[in-house]
Design a protein around this motif. Structure first.
Motif, PDB file in Angstrom:
ATOM      1  N   ARG A  82      38.905 -12.649 -14.731  1.00 54.07           N
ATOM      2  CA  ARG A  82      38.593 -13.662 -13.734  1.00 54.07           C
ATOM      3  C   ARG A  82      39.839 -14.170 -13.029  1.00 54.07           C
ATOM      4  O   ARG A  82      39.866 -15.284 -12.529  1.00 54.07           O
ATOM      5  CB  ARG A  82      37.855 -14.830 -14.398  1.00 54.07           C
ATOM      6  CG  ARG A  82      36.566 -14.385 -15.097  1.00 54.07           C
ATOM      7  CD  ARG A  82      35.824 -15.562 -15.697  1.00 54.07           C
ATOM      8  NE  ARG A  82      34.584 -15.128 -16.348  1.00 54.07           N
ATOM      9  CZ  ARG A  82      33.686 -15.949 -16.881  1.00 54.07           C
ATOM     10  NH1 ARG A  82      33.901 -17.274 -16.861  1.00 54.07           N
ATOM     11  NH2 ARG A  82      32.594 -15.475 -17.435  1.00 54.07           N
ATOM     12  N   VAL A 220      30.576 -19.204  -9.379  1.00 51.71           N
ATOM     13  CA  VAL A 220      31.818 -18.659  -9.915  1.00 51.71           C
ATOM     14  C   VAL A 220      32.985 -19.149  -9.066  1.00 51.71           C
ATOM     15  O   VAL A 220      32.817 -19.566  -7.912  1.00 51.71           O
ATOM     16  CB  VAL A 220      31.798 -17.113  -9.929  1.00 51.71           C
ATOM     17  CG1 VAL A 220      30.733 -16.603 -10.873  1.00 51.71           C
ATOM     18  CG2 VAL A 220      31.589 -16.555  -8.519  1.00 51.71           C
ATOM     19  N   TYR A 222      35.891 -17.106  -9.075  1.00 53.14           N
ATOM     20  CA  TYR A 222      36.693 -15.893  -8.925  1.00 53.14           C
ATOM     21  C   TYR A 222      35.911 -14.871  -8.096  1.00 53.14           C
ATOM     22  O   TYR A 222      34.703 -15.007  -7.887  1.00 53.14           O
ATOM     23  CB  TYR A 222      37.050 -15.294 -10.286  1.00 53.14           C
ATOM     24  CG  TYR A 222      35.837 -14.972 -11.133  1.00 53.14           C
ATOM     25  CD1 TYR A 222      35.233 -13.715 -11.067  1.00 53.14           C
ATOM     26  CD2 TYR A 222      35.289 -15.927 -12.001  1.00 53.14           C
ATOM     27  CE1 TYR A 222      34.115 -13.420 -11.829  1.00 53.14           C
ATOM     28  CE2 TYR A 222      34.178 -15.642 -12.765  1.00 53.14           C
ATOM     29  CZ  TYR A 222      33.587 -14.390 -12.675  1.00 53.14           C
ATOM     30  OH  TYR A 222      32.480 -14.107 -13.424  1.00 53.14           O
ATOM     31  N   GLN A 224      35.193 -10.532  -7.283  1.00 55.08           N
ATOM     32  CA  GLN A 224      35.193  -9.243  -7.970  1.00 55.08           C
ATOM     33  C   GLN A 224      36.071  -8.214  -7.266  1.00 55.08           C
ATOM     34  O   GLN A 224      36.695  -7.373  -7.906  1.00 55.08           O
ATOM     35  CB  GLN A 224      33.755  -8.708  -8.064  1.00 55.08           C
ATOM     36  CG  GLN A 224      32.852  -9.592  -8.901  1.00 55.08           C
ATOM     37  CD  GLN A 224      31.388  -9.287  -8.672  1.00 55.08           C
ATOM     38  OE1 GLN A 224      31.022  -8.747  -7.632  1.00 55.08           O
ATOM     39  NE2 GLN A 224      30.545  -9.642  -9.624  1.00 55.08           N
TER      40      GLN A 224
END
Length: 405
Positions: A82, A220, A222, A224
């Protein structure tokens, strides 16, 4: 004897033995047609794969969170971290001179509803620059803007597959769908992109603003992936190095291994191109074996012809024909056989390749240099397999030839 007379005589002799001539020519025809068809099919497959990779974006570099490995030709995540955050994407845009555009991505498969219709599809949150980086085009409506992304607007751009699954032939622009439990207004429909190099449907997705996806759908902090567009093709390697150094510094990795993976489109293209070319060469080589078999057929026919024409050879030698004249005569016949087979084979191979592509059985790409090379090779084949019979005919002594007759 003049060349034109030699050719005319050779044509008369070959025409007098139609069945034998046909059987010798057909082997070369099959060989040449097979080579052209196989090479065309291989180059068509190569073009299809490379087009799918290019369709993902121009001068594209993909930064993925965590480490990946290749399993059965596809990327598989080894570990999920993350540490890749939105600020990393912003830093790339500001601090990497070779980078033109940057867009962070998050994605997850979610259930989408419209009235009584439901679909499980990939929901992708991205910045508005992602449309340009990933070469998305509009079929209807519009894309969302950076201002709408910052305002966490609930807007969606649907891929054609999602539109078909939920709405059929109806125009969905202006309607409201639910992604999970959150309502989203449909503002546009993207143009079809087809299947990517991993076999995934690029049209089975919903594009939403990155901030909305991170806060209202996935919760979230963070990302990907970060998609990066280099300024030009020549800058891609330099951009990759700049991104690697920047992320290692920002993540304070020092002696540790990378907690991210960088995929350079040029590297992928080069690897795919090399693999496709190797496969095309292998397939073409296998097809070329049948061409050599056709050459052996020409050799056999010429040897039979010498046996049957011993009297003719002896008479011509007795009347003053030189060894070179006899050798040249039989060599021309061999070249005519192989060359005629090569010409017919090229025509059949090209027409077959066109037919396969037109009927939708296989996408082919005809290589005219390869076709010309195959035709030239058939002539060389005629020379190669005609030298021995021609030399054997030229070595016959007139008395022996006439006595045998």
């Amino acid at each position: 004897m003049k060349l034109s007379k030699n050719i005319g005589l050779s044509i008369e002799i070959l025409a007098a033995n139609k069945l034998r001539t046909f059987l010798s020519v057909i082997g070369v025809v099959v060989g040449i047609a097979s080579v052209i068809l196989m090479v065309s099919a291989g180059q068509g497959a190569q073009k299809r794969i490379l087009d799918r990779i290019r369709n993902m974006g121009t001068n594209l570099i993909v930064v993925n969170a965590g480490q990946t490995q290749i399993i059965a030709g596809r990327e598989r995540q080894m570990s999920t971290v993350r540490t890749l955050v939105l600020e990393d994407a912003e830093a790339m845009a500001k601090e990497c001179p070779s980078v033109a555009l940057v867009a962070a991505f998050v994605s997850k498969k979610l259930t989408v509803r419209w009235e009584d219709q439901t679909a499980n599809t990939m929901v992708v949150g991205m910045a508005d620059t992602g449309f340009s980086i990933r070469n998305f085009e509009l079929a209807r409506g519009r894309f969302f803007t950076e201002e709408e992304n910052r305002a966490l607007k609930r807007m969606a751009v649907l891929g054609p597959t999602v539109v078909k699954n939920l709405f059929g032939q109806a125009d969905p622009v202006g309607l409201t769908i639910r992604i999970g439990r959150v309502p989203f207004e449909i503002v546009g429909v993207s143009a079809p992109k087809g299947i990517d190099q991993n076999g995934a449907d690029q049209d089975d997705l919903i594009l939403v603003p990155l901030g909305t996806a991170m806060r209202r759908l996935l919760n979230v902090t963070y990302v990907q992936s970060i998609y990066v567009q280099a300024k030009d093709t020549q800058s891609m390697s330099k951009a990759e190095s700049e991104i690697r150094e920047l992320l290692r510094s920002r993540h304070r990795l020092r002696e540790k291994s990378n907690d991210f993976t960088i995929q350079n489109q040029e590297t992928v293209l080069a690897a795919e191109r090399e693999a496709s070319q190797s496969m095309t060469f292998l397939i073409g080589s296998v097809a070329g074996i049948s061409l050599l078999v056709g050459g052996v057929g020409v050799l056999a026919v010429m040897l039979i012809s010498i046996r049957e024409r011993r009297g003719e050879i002896g008479l011509r030698r007795a009347l003053g024909a030189r060894c070179e004249d006899i050798r040249f005569q039989f060599l021309i016949e061999s070249i005519l056989l192989a060359g005629t087979g090569g010409g017919i084979g090229v025509i059949i191979g090209v027409l077959s390749a066109y037919a396969l592509s037109s009927l939708g059985y296989w996408e082919t790409l005809i290589s005219w240099p390869s076709a010309a090379g195959a035709l030239a090779f058939s002539v060389v084949l005629g020379v190669f397999f005609g030298i021995y019979p021609a030399s054997r005919a030229a070595r016959l002594e007139p008395i022996e030839a006439l006595h045998a007759e």
